[in-house]
Write a protein that holds these residues in place. Structure first.
Motif, mmCIF file in Angstrom:
data_model
loop_
_atom_site.group_PDB
_atom_site.id
_atom_site.type_symbol
_atom_site.label_atom_id
_atom_site.label_comp_id
_atom_site.label_asym_id
_atom_site.label_seq_id
_atom_site.Cartn_x
_atom_site.Cartn_y
_atom_site.Cartn_z
ATOM 1 N N ALA A 93 0.821 -1.204 0.000
ATOM 2 C CA ALA A 93 0.000 0.000 0.000
ATOM 3 C C ALA A 93 0.857 1.257 0.000
ATOM 4 C CB ALA A 93 -0.927 -0.015 1.205
ATOM 5 N N SER A 94 2.156 1.123 0.295
ATOM 6 C CA SER A 94 2.972 2.329 0.401
ATOM 7 C C SER A 94 3.833 2.515 -0.841
ATOM 8 C CB SER A 94 3.866 2.242 1.641
ATOM 9 O OG SER A 94 4.733 1.141 1.534
ATOM 10 N N THR A 100 -1.039 8.652 4.376
ATOM 11 C CA THR A 100 -1.801 8.140 5.504
ATOM 12 C C THR A 100 -2.832 7.123 5.010
ATOM 13 O OG1 THR A 100 -3.441 9.876 5.308
ATOM 14 C CG2 THR A 100 -1.592 10.309 6.762
ATOM 15 N N VAL A 101 -3.347 6.350 5.954
ATOM 16 C CA VAL A 101 -4.375 5.358 5.637
ATOM 17 C C VAL A 101 -5.555 6.052 4.954
ATOM 18 C CG1 VAL A 101 -6.055 3.793 6.672
ATOM 19 C CG2 VAL A 101 -3.693 3.812 7.487
ATOM 20 N N VAL A 104 -4.849 6.880 1.273
ATOM 21 C CA VAL A 104 -4.886 5.728 0.365
ATOM 22 C C VAL A 104 -6.336 5.298 0.137
ATOM 23 C CG1 VAL A 104 -4.213 3.321 0.106
ATOM 24 C CG2 VAL A 104 -2.577 4.965 0.985
ATOM 25 N N VAL A 144 0.689 4.592 6.220
ATOM 26 C CA VAL A 144 0.406 3.225 5.791
ATOM 27 C C VAL A 144 1.576 2.295 6.095
ATOM 28 C CG1 VAL A 144 0.029 1.792 3.766
ATOM 29 C CG2 VAL A 144 -1.220 3.896 4.020
ATOM 30 N N SER A 145 2.810 2.823 5.935
ATOM 31 C CA SER A 145 3.973 1.959 6.138
ATOM 32 C C SER A 145 4.148 1.566 7.606
ATOM 33 C CB SER A 145 5.232 2.663 5.630
ATOM 34 O OG SER A 145 5.299 3.958 6.171
ATOM 35 N N GLN A 151 -2.888 -5.466 8.122
ATOM 36 C CA GLN A 151 -3.609 -4.187 8.162
ATOM 37 C C GLN A 151 -3.495 -3.457 6.836
ATOM 38 O OE1 GLN A 151 -1.600 -2.675 11.628
ATOM 39 N NE2 GLN A 151 -3.380 -2.974 12.922
ATOM 40 N N GLN A 152 -2.315 -3.541 6.189
ATOM 41 C CA GLN A 152 -2.165 -2.905 4.873
ATOM 42 C C GLN A 152 -3.112 -3.538 3.862
ATOM 43 O OE1 GLN A 152 1.757 -2.461 3.337
ATOM 44 N NE2 GLN A 152 2.557 -1.510 5.191
ATOM 45 N N VAL A 155 -6.341 -2.072 4.337
ATOM 46 C CA VAL A 155 -6.386 -0.718 3.758
ATOM 47 C C VAL A 155 -6.744 -0.802 2.280
ATOM 48 C CG1 VAL A 155 -5.009 1.310 3.158
ATOM 49 C CG2 VAL A 155 -4.763 0.275 5.406
ATOM 50 N N ARG A 159 -9.889 0.722 0.347
ATOM 51 C CA ARG A 159 -9.760 1.591 -0.822
ATOM 52 C C ARG A 159 -10.748 1.166 -1.917
ATOM 53 N NH1 ARG A 159 -4.220 1.468 -4.157
ATOM 54 N NH2 ARG A 159 -4.968 -0.640 -4.500
ATOM 55 N N SER B 216 1.835 12.357 5.822
ATOM 56 C CA SER B 216 0.834 12.220 4.763
ATOM 57 C C SER B 216 1.395 12.736 3.449
ATOM 58 C CB SER B 216 -0.431 12.997 5.126
ATOM 59 O OG SER B 216 -0.199 14.375 5.028
#
Lengths: 269, 334
Positions: A93-94, A100-101, A104, A144-145, A151-152, A155, A159, B216
């Motif tokens: 995700a990163s 940030t979560v 994304v 996200v990282s 958890q990713q 995410v 999305r 962010s």
């Protein structure tokens, strides 16, 4: 072949579909219909064509023969991509820049946003709802990282959910995710199923997802080997224990700058 | 003539405007390039643009506009090669790098110009900027900023996950080409200030600086623009001030100032990352055996100096390889 009411049309119809990659036919003669509200799992060993099938359904790979229809429309003419949510396989995700979560997850709204307009209240509500479904609302402002692999993965599901899709396609969402997180994932998909969405899920291990599943399709060597009531991975893998395609991919060190023979059908758009 | 008097000169005012615009535009598009992990793309385009400058010198047209055209063509070519090729495109990038630089030097020679002419474009020469140059810089910078900020949701989606963006209905190739073209344009914008060989620094270093402290994407983008502005305007002032004693070119000063800002924020970033790792909540796992400390002379509390890491419904105090949770009168090992 368009049905009169697109709301009732089956979300996915594959009719004698073949897909070739680099001239080699990977999928051959695949027939598959996914009905509205169904949860279908695709099982099969590595190299059996599960991911290729998913990429053909999502339009990422062109098919060489047959018809792919989404919600009753041939995929070549399909424009209503916002009805489709996609969770790609093993993508992190990163990227190269922190995000940030919430950022994304909010990027899942791009299909519904107009160009050069700020996000509206509907966008924000959808993002918050998607974060709630996957149980990450309290992590929304985390980078996200900073999150664990499971958890990713959630995410990425959030999305896809933020786009409020009618059809959700997930490519191995449980790969490398431990059991408690698989349960959290299954809960999220259960809430989605309850809201009437259609789900196509490629899986290596089913685990806690089992109660959700309406139908299992087993792929083998690019063909559908089984299509019927849910099977567990153990039963499905009894017929074949090994990888079907263990041909090593050739990689020489000359700079391949282009492959003109692979010019994709969709690339002309 | 004093330091302040210097800014009453026309060329210095023009240089200031050009530096400001470059400092804003280059990091804005640079953030998306770094997001796609193509930090060296700017360098490649810069090398290709050398050929464009040389073509301008040869044909007697404005080198800025020939550089824009050639840089855009080079960027599109690089993007297509990267997309079609099965490597990450680093080899293809290298091919264009060397081709662009060699072609530029060769054509400059044919045009009958010396290395000194080319040098102004390779390393920037703020003090030779004409009003027409300032206008073209301003127009190009405004285009880059409008597109990069206005389309940032789409560009972010494409840069972070092209497959997802394509399924969401975005024309991924179009957006990738847009990023490449914007990069080419901002490189020619920055050509007059920092020069083609140093241009990539203004696209990448402010982003690297900004992401040391930002969490962010949004703050990274805005922070990078701030850092870029501070570096290019500050570098210009610094070089003007130093030029009373030694001959200092603005281009290298701007880049070194940006690097100095990165070096200054780096320890802060290391500390922030270490802290966020340290303070990440412990996972809740049931059925671990209950064990308490034997004798604990220290009282843990809010200000005891030991990190208090969330663990389920309580906190664990971390010290010397232990995780101590308060349990009645004693501490449990968690």
């Amino acid at each position: 072949m368009t049905s009169p009411d697109p709301r009732l049309a089956p979300p996915v119809v594959l009719d004698r579909v073949s897909v070739a990659i680099g001239g080699r036919p990977i999928l051959r003669d695949v027939d598959l219909t996914v009905r509205p509200g169904e949860v279908v799992t695709l099982l099969g060993p590595n190299g059996s064509g599960k991911s290729t099938l998913v990429r053909a359904v999502t339009g990422l790979l062109p098919h060489t023969r047959g018809d792919v229809r989404l919600f009753g429309t041939p995929i070549e003419d399909f424009t209503d991509w916002r009805r489709l949510g996609f969770v790609p396989q093993r993508s992190t995700a990163s990227g190269g820049v922190p995000a940030t979560v919430r950022e994304v997850v909010a990027s899942g709204r791009v299909g519904r946003r107009r160009l050069l307009r700020p996000s509206g209240p509907a966008d924000r509500r959808a993002v918050e709802a998607a974060l709630d479904v996957v149980g990450l609302a309290d992590r929304a402002s985390y980078g996200v990282s900073q999150l664990s692999g499971g958890q990713q993965q959630r995410v990425l599901i959030a999305r896809a959910l933020a786009g409020e899709p009618d059809l959700l396609v997930l490519d191995e969402p449980t790969a490398g995710v431990d059991l408690p997180h698989q349960q959290a994932l299954a809960d999220a998909l259960g809430r989605l199923k309850a809201s009437g969405a259609t789900i196509v899920l490629v899986a290596h291990e089913i685990g806690p997802m089992m109660p959700l599943i309406d139908r299992t399709v087993v792929m083998r060597d690019g063909r559908v080997a089984y299509d019927g009531p849910p099977l567990t991975q153990e039963v499905a893998s009894h017929t074949h224990h090994h990888d079907d395609h263990d041909v090593p991919t050739r990689h020489d060190h000359a700079p391949h700058v282009a492959s003109p023979f692979d010019w994709e059908r969709r690339s002309s758009q | 003539m004093s330091f302040i008097d210097l800014f009453s000169l026309g060329f210095m005012q023009r240089a200031l405007i050009a530096a400001l615009l470059t400092g804003l535009a280059a990091p804005a598009i640079g953030t998306f390039i770094v997001q796609r992990r193509l930090a060296l793309l700017g360098d490649g385009i810069g090398h290709v643009a050398v050929t464009g400058v040389a073509l301008g010198l040869l044909t007697g047209t404005s080198p800025t506009w020939t550089a824009v055209v050639v840089a855009v063509l080079g960027a599109v070519l690089m993007e297509l090669i990267r997309e079609r090729g099965h490597t990450n495109g680093d080899v293809a990038l290298a091919l264009l790098f060397y081709g662009g630089l060699a072609g530029g030097v060769l054509i400059t020679g044919i045009a009958g110009q010396g290395a000194a002419t080319l040098q102004a474009y390779l390393f920037g020469s703020l003090n030779s900027i004409s009003s027409a140059d300032v206008w073209s810089t301003a127009v190009l910078a405004v285009v880059v900023l409008t597109v990069a900020l206005g389309l940032s949701p789409q560009l972010f989606a494409v840069a972070s996950d092209p497959d997802f963006a394509r399924v969401a209905g975005l024309r991924v190739r179009g957006y990738n080409l847009l990023i490449a073209v914007l990069a080419a344009v901002s490189i020619t914008v920055a050509m007059r200030t920092v020069g083609l060989l140093l241009v990539s620094a203004l696209m990448v270093v402010p982003v690297a600086t900004s992401q040391q402290v930002a969490r962010s994407f949004r703050t990274t983008l805005l922070g990078a623009m701030l850092v870029g502005c501070a570096a290019s305007v500050g570098g210009l002032f610094l070089s003007a001030w130093l030029s009373f004693r030694v001959s200092v070119a603005p281009g290298p000063t701007i880049v070194l100032l940006a690097l100095a800002m990165f070096t200054a924020t780096w320890p802060l970033g290391v500390w922030l990352r270490r802290r966020s790792r340290l303070m990440a909540p412990f996972p809740e796992v049931n059925a671990t055996p209950h064990r308490s400390t034997d004798d604990h002379p220290h009282d843990h509390g809010q200000d005891c100096g030991h990190p208090a890491v969330p663990h389920g419904d309580h906190v664990d105090y971390v010290h010397d390889g232990h995780r101590h949770a308060v349990h009645g009168e004693h501490y449990d090992e968690h």
